[in-house]
Write a protein that holds these residues in place. Structure first.
Motif, PDB file in Angstrom:
ATOM      1  N   GLY A 147       0.850  -1.143  -0.201  1.00  8.70           N
ATOM      2  CA  GLY A 147       0.090  -0.054   0.085  1.00  8.70           C
ATOM      3  C   GLY A 147       0.743   1.348   0.118  1.00  8.70           C
ATOM      4  N   THR A 148       0.237   2.322  -0.368  1.00 13.78           N
ATOM      5  CA  THR A 148       0.829   3.508  -0.466  1.00 13.78           C
ATOM      6  C   THR A 148       0.227   4.728   0.458  1.00 13.78           C
ATOM      7  OG1 THR A 148       1.293   3.543  -2.829  1.00 13.78           O
ATOM      8  CG2 THR A 148       1.273   5.740  -1.919  1.00 13.78           C
ATOM      9  N   PHE A 149       0.875   5.200   1.594  1.00 17.11           N
ATOM     10  CA  PHE A 149       0.508   6.005   2.585  1.00 17.11           C
ATOM     11  C   PHE A 149       0.843   7.376   2.345  1.00 17.11           C
ATOM     12  CE2 PHE A 149       0.731   1.794   3.896  1.00 17.11           C
ATOM     13  CZ  PHE A 149      -0.406   1.601   4.761  1.00 17.11           C
ATOM     14  N   ARG A 150      -0.191   8.568   2.910  1.00 18.27           N
ATOM     15  CA  ARG A 150       0.324   9.619   2.982  1.00 18.27           C
ATOM     16  C   ARG A 150      -0.384  10.255   4.223  1.00 18.27           C
ATOM     17  NH1 ARG A 150      -0.654  11.528  -3.326  1.00 18.27           N
ATOM     18  NH2 ARG A 150       1.314  10.563  -3.867  1.00 18.27           N
ATOM     19  N   MET A 151       0.163  11.437   4.861  1.00 21.57           N
ATOM     20  CA  MET A 151      -0.545  11.999   6.095  1.00 21.57           C
ATOM     21  C   MET A 151      -1.042  13.608   5.590  1.00 21.57           C
ATOM     22  SD  MET A 151       1.896  13.006   9.470  1.00 21.57           S
ATOM     23  CE  MET A 151       2.074  11.299  10.056  1.00 21.57           C
ATOM     24  N   PHE A 152      -2.131  13.434   6.269  1.00 15.39           N
ATOM     25  CA  PHE A 152      -3.004  14.697   5.931  1.00 15.39           C
ATOM     26  C   PHE A 152      -3.378  15.511   7.349  1.00 15.39           C
ATOM     27  CE2 PHE A 152      -3.661  11.735   2.850  1.00 15.39           C
ATOM     28  CZ  PHE A 152      -3.826  12.436   1.274  1.00 15.39           C
TER      29      PHE A 152
END
Length: 265
Positions: A147-152
């Protein structure tokens, strides 16, 4: 008039070098001459023959659409293996979303952080590798390998009991059809709303139902076409400890909600 950039030549060379094969070895595997392979890789052949496209697709186990339209050198090794395993974004259909990513020196995906000042720019640059490369990047332990993760960043009271100002870590959702009802997501929208943090339910009418964790906020629907990306909640970071709801806090939230409604009317 916008024209679609074609990456076929660069992709063929990249895939050959990824396999650590010489042009002679690759040409033999493809059943063509070395001079023809060199012409394909260098872009001298502006319109490859259909049989060459099919042959390369079968050899590299990647669809013709991806060979033509996706700059494969910008995709992580994990994503390339997923393509070779049959989860090709074009073979699987248009409901799968193409995600631009950045990778570190070891070709591992970065986790980008979208600061508040970059939220508006994200709507225009979420598919642009150069914009993504300008964002802060870091890694966290104990994240799933797939999976690909980002922080918002989050703002407002609609996500309570998650504290306002928390940093939400989310996994990219490629296929919305497999998203369970009321999945908690960061929703990247077109227009002025930018990001919202909601429980998401995909409806048959071509709309998405968005519900807040804070029940003082009314649910609403948006057309699927207004949604740019979905990022499913994984975890969050905060300097605050969530407070237990009590009657006084509930009254406070109700007054705040009424005030907001009066200001909008």
């Amino acid at each position: 008039m916008n024209t679609q950039k074609v990456f076929f030549s660069a992709n063929i060379k990249f895939l050959r070098e990824r396999k650590k094969l010489s042009q002679e070895m690759m040409a033999e595997s493809l059943g063509i001459g070395r001079s023809k392979l060199n012409a394909l890789e260098s872009g001298q052949t502006k319109a490859p023959q259909p049989e060459d496209l099919i042959n390369c697709s079968n050899t590299f186990k990647i669809s013709i659409d991806s060979l033509l339209k996706v700059e494969l050198s910008r995709i992580s090794e994990l994503k390339l293996r997923e393509l070779e395993a049959g989860t090709d974004i074009y073979l699987q259909g248009g409901h799968l979303r193409v995600l631009a990513i950045t990778v570190d020196k070891d070709n591992k995906e970065n986790m980008e952080y979208i600061p508040v000042k970059a939220k508006a720019g994200y709507q225009a640059g979420y598919k642009d590798p150069e914009f993504l490369a300008s964002l802060p990047r870091f890694s966290l332990p104990n994240l799933p390998e797939s999976g690909t993760f980002r922080m918002f960043p989050t703002t407002g009271a609609s996500m309570l009991p998650i504290p306002e100002g928390a940093e939400v870590i989310c996994r990219f959702v490629a296929d919305w059809q497999h998203l369970k009802a009321r999945s908690l997501c960061i929703v990247v929208l077109k227009g002025e709303q930018e990001f919202v943090f909601k429980q998401v339910t995909l409806e048959k009418e071509g709309t998405i139902l968005l519900e807040s964790l804070n029940k003082l906020f009314q649910p609403y629907r948006v057309p699927v076409a207004e949604v740019l990306e979905l990022w499913q909640f994984h975890s969050y970071q905060s300097q605050e400890i969530p407070e237990q709801e009590n009657d006084l806090m509930e009254i406070k939230h109700m007054i705040s909600s009424l005030q907001n409604q009066l200001l909008k009317s």
